[in-house]
Enzyme design. Structure first.
Site, PDB file in Angstrom:
ATOM      1  N   CYS A   1       0.822  -1.203   0.000  1.00  0.00           N
ATOM      2  CA  CYS A   1       0.000   0.000   0.000  1.00  0.00           C
ATOM      3  C   CYS A   1       0.860   1.258   0.000  1.00  0.00           C
ATOM      4  O   CYS A   1       2.082   1.207   0.106  1.00  0.00           O
ATOM      5  CB  CYS A   1      -0.906   0.021   1.240  1.00  0.00           C
TER       6      CYS A   1
ATOM      7  N   ARG B   1      -4.731   1.159  -1.253  1.00  0.00           N
ATOM      8  CA  ARG B   1      -4.617  -0.269  -0.976  1.00  0.00           C
ATOM      9  C   ARG B   1      -4.342  -1.111  -2.205  1.00  0.00           C
ATOM     10  O   ARG B   1      -4.988  -0.966  -3.235  1.00  0.00           O
ATOM     11  CB  ARG B   1      -5.892  -0.786  -0.305  1.00  0.00           C
TER      12      ARG B   1
ATOM     13  N   SER C   1      -4.717  -4.949  -2.536  1.00  0.00           N
ATOM     14  CA  SER C   1      -5.329  -6.018  -1.743  1.00  0.00           C
ATOM     15  C   SER C   1      -4.552  -7.324  -1.894  1.00  0.00           C
ATOM     16  O   SER C   1      -4.392  -7.837  -3.006  1.00  0.00           O
ATOM     17  CB  SER C   1      -6.779  -6.242  -2.170  1.00  0.00           C
TER      18      SER C   1
ATOM     19  N   ILE D   1      -4.256  -9.690   1.404  1.00  0.00           N
ATOM     20  CA  ILE D   1      -4.863 -10.545   2.425  1.00  0.00           C
ATOM     21  C   ILE D   1      -6.240  -9.967   2.759  1.00  0.00           C
ATOM     22  O   ILE D   1      -6.386  -8.755   2.877  1.00  0.00           O
ATOM     23  CB  ILE D   1      -3.998 -10.592   3.702  1.00  0.00           C
TER      24      ILE D   1
ATOM     25  N   GLY E   1       2.338  -2.832   4.204  1.00  0.00           N
ATOM     26  CA  GLY E   1       3.202  -3.976   4.440  1.00  0.00           C
ATOM     27  C   GLY E   1       2.454  -5.270   4.664  1.00  0.00           C
ATOM     28  O   GLY E   1       1.275  -5.404   4.333  1.00  0.00           O
ATOM     29  N   GLU E   2       3.169  -6.236   5.234  1.00  0.00           N
ATOM     30  CA  GLU E   2       2.607  -7.537   5.572  1.00  0.00           C
ATOM     31  C   GLU E   2       3.190  -7.988   6.909  1.00  0.00           C
ATOM     32  O   GLU E   2       4.408  -7.921   7.109  1.00  0.00           O
ATOM     33  CB  GLU E   2       2.953  -8.596   4.512  1.00  0.00           C
TER      34      GLU E   2
ATOM     35  N   SER F   1      11.577 -12.738  -3.778  1.00  0.00           N
ATOM     36  CA  SER F   1      12.888 -12.476  -4.379  1.00  0.00           C
ATOM     37  C   SER F   1      13.992 -13.042  -3.488  1.00  0.00           C
ATOM     38  O   SER F   1      13.748 -13.446  -2.358  1.00  0.00           O
ATOM     39  CB  SER F   1      13.105 -10.972  -4.568  1.00  0.00           C
TER      40      SER F   1
END
Length: 631
Positions: free
Chosen positions: A2, A50, A52, A54, A76-77, A363
């Site tokens: 995002c 956003r 998307s 999750i 982020g995640e 990566s």
């Protein structure tokens, strides 16, 4: 993935215009093309764009807590959000979404800033706590996700994922910062501890900033650092098994997504290792992609094809012309600040290819820094052994004299550039390494800059940040200190900036499993000879991967993305190099000597010297400054 932005008034709760917040997020729409929103309250405004990944249908942002006291905007995640969610539920938290964003709200309510220690992920986020009257900004350990901020004349603190988000605010003054230009000329990127726009700061990797109403804006606080001062115990075999298990866990964690997922595959050790572990964990064929060049000496498609066939991946490839400099303006727009790592052209193209079929790509970035994979570590270790044999005064006198008089051989491989080696040996280890990671030498920078620019620098020297990092490093020896300094500067400033901007430019989320913090912390404890042995970097990692990968992949010479900028400036871009000496942007600043630029362009074109990288720096600097500050 995002884009985030916001405005906060620390002194008093002035009204926030939502139009301004929306403008700051809309210029980052490439980071979040799937939607966006803005939330404002007295003294604060948060915005979000956003992508998307999750809980696609849920988890809108900015997200508020049930009682309305907390609001978060997040990029982020959080890879371990499921276990954190369970822990918070056991404490009584009630969730209304199934994504990771809400974990940040309940985690802040439960643990405050200590929440960060529990997160495993890549992130930059802002939480507004109405009850405490504060804004909390945080960035992940490695600096995978960016966060810029600045204080404005009206008392506001503004923040955004990218510099362009801040520039969308009309009160941010656009004034170039000469010290950042010196830093950029030295390294080819603007380090994370500065910005080319005066007054703009980047929240450092592994830091948070807690801004409380009624108090001055403090300096950021460090909440994590990599520690090279400890050594792992156990047999080589046991450490190898632990390494494989940690790599496997890091890859598996990053395979969670509600959208198509794949991997970059260059055919090198790092990306091949990631693909091997993905194939082991996936019930379906892994989607992989690679780009090749129309120059045989730098084309790695054959190696990538070996790995693709070995693991039966769904593989795609594309050939890119080595003369792909038409991307210059695209990259300038993506990076905002000048960025002269020419491999960004190839990275952009592979991200572009990946985005055609996936939204998330894993990566191999980070393994060289974590496991000592760069050739410069080998040279640094060898030079330190020589330094240890002679007193500093004798080294300075003997090697310094030889280095100053030895002819410069830019065309030769590093091991045969005696001038570079002699000058490095004349200095201490920190000074020598700082010089080795640079692009344009102090002497050439001094020649390029005018007396006015040198005076404005006030003694600032780009290499000093490396020297300080190495001398203050939590480390035992020279290899530790070199790797630590790269974690502080090179990794966030070059490698991760390149990965973030090129992937986000095409709305692709890139994930780096080999930078999982638990894996990095483990790698930092490995004895030197398990990282670098007999001139072979990433030694233990390669041994561990022998069960998965063929030896001609593991032990072939490192290639990487090669962009022939030197040839460009003797051919199709020769006129552009010559025109730099007449640039209204560079010469009009009063900071650059036109005669010096003219000389290096002419010497390069005639083959008297190799100034290709410096000319590329100047081209990218000119384009970036014109975009940021006008002609």
């Amino acid at each position: 993935m995002c884009g985030i932005a916001g405005i906060f008034y620390p002194a008093m709760p002035k009204p926030v215009d939502p139009v301004r917040v929306r403008a700051m997020t809309d210029v980052q729409a490439h980071r979040g093309p799937d939607g966006g929103d803005v939330w404002t309250a007295p003294g604060v405004g948060l915005g979000h764009r956003r992508l998307s990944i999750i809980d696609i249908a849920g988890s809108p942002q900015p997200m508020r807590s049930a009682d309305g006291s907390l609001t978060v905007t997040y990029n982020g995640e959080i890879y371990n959000f499921v276990e954190l969610r369970a822990e918070l539920q056991a404490r009584g938290a009630r969730f209304v979404t199934s994504g990771d964003t809400e974990v940040l709200l309940h985690g802040w309510a439960a643990w405050g800033p200590a929440l960060l220690d529990r997160l495993n992920g890549m992130f930059a986020f802002a939480i507004h706590d109405a009850a405490r009257g504060c804004l909390f900004l945080a960035r992940d350990r490695m600096g995978v996700k960016p966060l810029h901020y600045a204080e404005l004349p009206d008392g506001a603190v503004v923040f955004a994922s990218e510099l362009k988000g801040l520039l969308a605010h009309p009160l941010l003054r656009r004034t170039p910062q000469i010290t950042a230009i010196e830093d950029y000329l030295a390294f080819g990127y603007v380090p994370d501890d500065t910005s080319i726009v005066a007054g703009v700061k980047k929240l450092p990797a592994g830091h948070f900033l807690l801004i409380e109403r009624g108090k001055p804006v403090p300096a950021p606080s460090r909440w994590w650092d990599v520690d090279f001062s400890r050594r792992a115990t156990g047999s080589r075999r046991a450490l190898e098994e632990e390494l494989v298990e940690r790599m496997r866990a890091a890859v598996t964690l990053r395979m969670v997504a509600d959208v198509p997922l794949g991997a970059f595959l260059s055919g090198g050790v790092d990306s091949s290792a990631v693909v091997a572990l993905m194939a082991e964990a996936s019930p379906r064929a892994v989607k992989t992609c690679t780009i090749g060049f129309d120059v045989a000496g730098v084309d790695e498609r054959g190696y990538a094809d070996v790995i693709a066939k070995r693991f039966a991946t769904e593989h795609r490839e594309r050939i890119v012309s080595a003369d792909d400099y038409a991307l210059i303006d695209t990259l300038v727009a993506a990076f905002d600040e000048p960025f002269a790592d020419a491999s960004a052209l190839a990275t952009y193209r592979v991200c572009e290819l990946a985005r055609e079929t996936v939204t998330v790509a894993l990566s191999g970035d980070g393994a060289d820094e974590a496991f000592a994979g760069y050739r410069r570590y080998k040279f640094q270790a060898a030079e330190e052994r020589v330094r240890a044999l002679l007193p500093a005064s004798l080294r300075s006198r003997v090697f310094g004299t030889l280095g100053r008089h030895y002819p410069k051989a830019d065309w030769a491989p590093r091991g045969f550039r005696a001038k570079t080696t002699l000058l490095a040996l004349a200095e201490d280890g920190a000074e020598g390494y700082a010089r080795s990671v640079g692009v344009t030498t102090p002497a050439l920078r001094a020649a390029l800059l005018t007396d006015t620019a040198r005076k404005a620098l006030g003694g600032h020297r780009a290499e000093d940040r490396y020297v300080r990092a190495m001398r203050d490093a939590p480390a035992r020896d020279a290899l530790d200190r070199a790797q630590y300094a790269d974690f502080q500067h090179w990794l966030p400033g070059d490698i991760l900036t390149k990965a973030d901007r090129t992937s986000m430019a095409v709305s692709l989320e890139a994930r780096e499993p080999l930078l999982d913090y638990k894996l990095v912390e483990f790698a930092a404890t490995l004895p030197d000879d398990l990282r670098l042995r007999h001139g072979q970097g990433k030694w233990l990692m390669k041994k561990a991967m022998e069960r998965y990968l063929p030896k001609d992949i593991l032990y072939r010479p490192k290639m990487g993305f090669v962009t022939p900028v030197g040839a460009w400036f003797r051919g199709s871009l020769a006129d552009e190099a010559a025109a730099l000496a007449r640039s209204r942007t560079l010469i009009g600043s009063g900071w650059f000597d036109p005669r010096a630029i003219e000389t290096i362009a002419a010497d390069h074109r005639a083959g008297r010297a190799d100034h290709g990288r410096t000319l590329w720096q100047l081209v990218m600097l000119e384009r970036s400054m014109a975009r940021l500050f006008g002609a």
